[in-house]
Design an enzyme around this catalytic site. Structure first.
Site, PDB file in Angstrom:
ATOM      1  N   ASP A 193       0.296  -0.934  -0.270  1.00 45.73           N
ATOM      2  CA  ASP A 193       0.012   0.238   0.050  1.00 45.73           C
ATOM      3  C   ASP A 193       0.534   0.804   0.214  1.00 45.73           C
ATOM      4  OD1 ASP A 193      -1.689   1.489   0.070  1.00 45.73           O
ATOM      5  OD2 ASP A 193      -1.853   1.996   2.363  1.00 45.73           O
ATOM      6  N   SER A 194       0.776   2.495  -0.313  1.00 47.72           N
ATOM      7  CA  SER A 194       1.143   3.767  -0.130  1.00 47.72           C
ATOM      8  C   SER A 194       1.174   3.723   1.302  1.00 47.72           C
ATOM      9  CB  SER A 194       0.207   5.031  -0.549  1.00 47.72           C
ATOM     10  OG  SER A 194      -0.397   4.556   0.219  1.00 47.72           O
ATOM     11  N   CYS A 230      -4.072  -1.403  -1.550  1.00 48.41           N
ATOM     12  CA  CYS A 230      -4.704   0.222  -2.245  1.00 48.41           C
ATOM     13  C   CYS A 230      -5.413  -0.201  -3.492  1.00 48.41           C
ATOM     14  CB  CYS A 230      -3.697  -0.138  -2.297  1.00 48.41           C
ATOM     15  SG  CYS A 230      -3.346   2.068  -3.082  1.00 48.41           S
ATOM     16  N   GLU A 258      -3.846   9.199   8.418  1.00 52.87           N
ATOM     17  CA  GLU A 258      -1.865   8.609   8.415  1.00 52.87           C
ATOM     18  C   GLU A 258      -1.477   9.763   9.899  1.00 52.87           C
ATOM     19  OE1 GLU A 258       1.067   6.976   7.050  1.00 52.87           O
ATOM     20  OE2 GLU A 258      -0.672   6.032   5.416  1.00 52.87           O
ATOM     21  N   CYS A 262     -10.857   2.825  -0.211  1.00 52.92           N
ATOM     22  CA  CYS A 262      -9.991   3.477   0.144  1.00 52.92           C
ATOM     23  C   CYS A 262      -9.420   1.870   1.543  1.00 52.92           C
ATOM     24  CB  CYS A 262      -9.187   4.687   0.409  1.00 52.92           C
ATOM     25  SG  CYS A 262      -7.648   5.626   0.865  1.00 52.92           S
ATOM     26  N   HIS A 270      -7.663   2.437   3.725  1.00 56.01           N
ATOM     27  CA  HIS A 270      -7.018   3.159   4.773  1.00 56.01           C
ATOM     28  C   HIS A 270      -8.542   3.433   5.449  1.00 56.01           C
ATOM     29  CE1 HIS A 270      -3.299   4.928   3.849  1.00 56.01           C
ATOM     30  NE2 HIS A 270      -3.002   5.145   4.573  1.00 56.01           N
TER      31      HIS A 270
HETATM   32  N1  DGL Z   1      -4.674   3.533   1.272  1.00 48.90           N
HETATM   33  C1  DGL Z   1      -5.370   3.711  -0.295  1.00 48.90           C
HETATM   34  C2  DGL Z   1      -5.832   3.664  -0.606  1.00 48.90           C
HETATM   35  O1  DGL Z   1      -7.093   2.845  -0.675  1.00 48.90           O
HETATM   36  C3  DGL Z   1      -4.914   5.172  -0.806  1.00 48.90           C
HETATM   37  C4  DGL Z   1      -4.223   5.935  -0.483  1.00 48.90           C
HETATM   38  C5  DGL Z   1      -3.350   7.360  -0.461  1.00 48.90           C
HETATM   39  O2  DGL Z   1      -2.001   6.942  -0.526  1.00 48.90           O
HETATM   40  O3  DGL Z   1      -3.850   8.706  -1.350  1.00 48.90           O
HETATM   41  O4  DGL Z   1      -6.419   3.678  -1.654  1.00 48.90           O
END
Ligand code: DGL
Length: 267
Positions: A10-11, A73, A152, A184, A186
């Site tokens: 993931d990011s 992600c 984050e 997402c 996150h």
């Molecule tokens: N967690 C990621 C997603 O599912 C990306 C969040 C990001 O880096 O903008 O899209």
């Protein structure tokens, strides 16, 4: 039986919500996780950049001898999955298809909300697949980019998180959706805040569980499961040192893992 680890990326910390489900569904599997903490957010970047980053990460994961890769992600899944599959000769899974399947399973009134990063929503990946599966489903999609920064930062339950959620989600609630896809990885870390904002009548759909089920079925079918009593090994790598990663790791996985910092640009 195949002892090689599963690579997950993931990011940043978002993919840990997928790691959690993999650990539950496939407790014997070894895991190599990479969080691109130096280069997040991905959600505001172009398809070209996200795909370039994703390729570097898969190259890194291959040096760890992974048997499969999960793109934990949505942004990278919606923008780069096809190209990664064409480039690398290894099974690669994204989170969009499982998310769509779960949404179809959940909705009763056929009104589905999708929230994700700007890039994921712009790709229309969820809308396209939902329309292909059931054209009678009404889809309301909304980018919620600030949610990533809140997670984050570890601000998942404070006033700022609550006000942001209210601001982003009020018009989706007004559309009378009965299911809301957390598009997402996150966002499940904000589940309580999002849940309180939308109320009990809207079911939150987290694609992570369905992703873990899909990966398990694939590994079983191809005799790639790690079986036996051995204790699974999990290693975490990041591209920049942040306290947040260790803190969120503890929160999401209920265990302390010390991540190793690597230079992802070298791959
Ligand atoms: N967690 C990621 C997603 O599912 C990306 C969040 C990001 O880096 O903008 O899209």
């Amino acid at each position: 039986m195949d002892k090689r680890p599963i690579g997950i990326f993931d990011s940043g910390v978002g993919g840990l919500t997928v790691v959690k489900q993999i650990m539950k569904t496939l407790p014997n599997e070894n895991i190599i996780y990479f969080g691109d903490t130096a280069r997040l957010p991905y959600g505001t970047k172009s398809k070209k950049t996200v795909t370039k980053f994703s390729k570097q990460i898969v190259r890194f994961l291959l040096t760890k001898n992974v048997k499969a890769v999960i793109i934990a992600c949505n942004t990278a899944s919606s923008n780069s999955l096809e190209e990664l599959r064409q480039t690398f000769d290894i099974p690669i899974f994204g989170v969009i298809v499982p998310g769509v399947e779960e949404a179809i399973h959940c909705t009763k009134n056929k009104k589905v909300g999708i929230i994700g990063t700007t890039s994921t929503i712009r790709s229309k990946a969820y809308e396209t697949l939902l329309a292909q599966a059931d054209s009678s489903i009404e889809v309301y999609a909304k980018p919620c980019p600030l949610f990533v920064s809140l997670v984050e930062e570890g601000w998942t339950e404070n006033m700022v998180a609550k006000l942001t959620a209210k601001n982003y989600l009020t018009d989706l609630i007004e559309k009378e959706i009965d299911s809301l896809v957390l598009g997402c990885t996150h966002y499940p870390l904000l589940k309580r805040c999002i849940g309180e904002t939308v109320g009990n009548n809207i079911k939150l759909v987290d694609p992570a569980k369905a992703t873990a089920r899909m990966v398990k079925e694939f590994l079983a079918k191809h005799k790639l499961l790690q079986q036996g009593e051995t204790v699974a090994e999990r290693y975490f790598y990041i591209s920049d040192d942040t306290d947040t990663f260790s803190n969120m790791c503890k929160k999401a996985l209920k265990k302390e893992y010390i991540p190793e910092v690597i230079d992802i640009e070298a791959y």
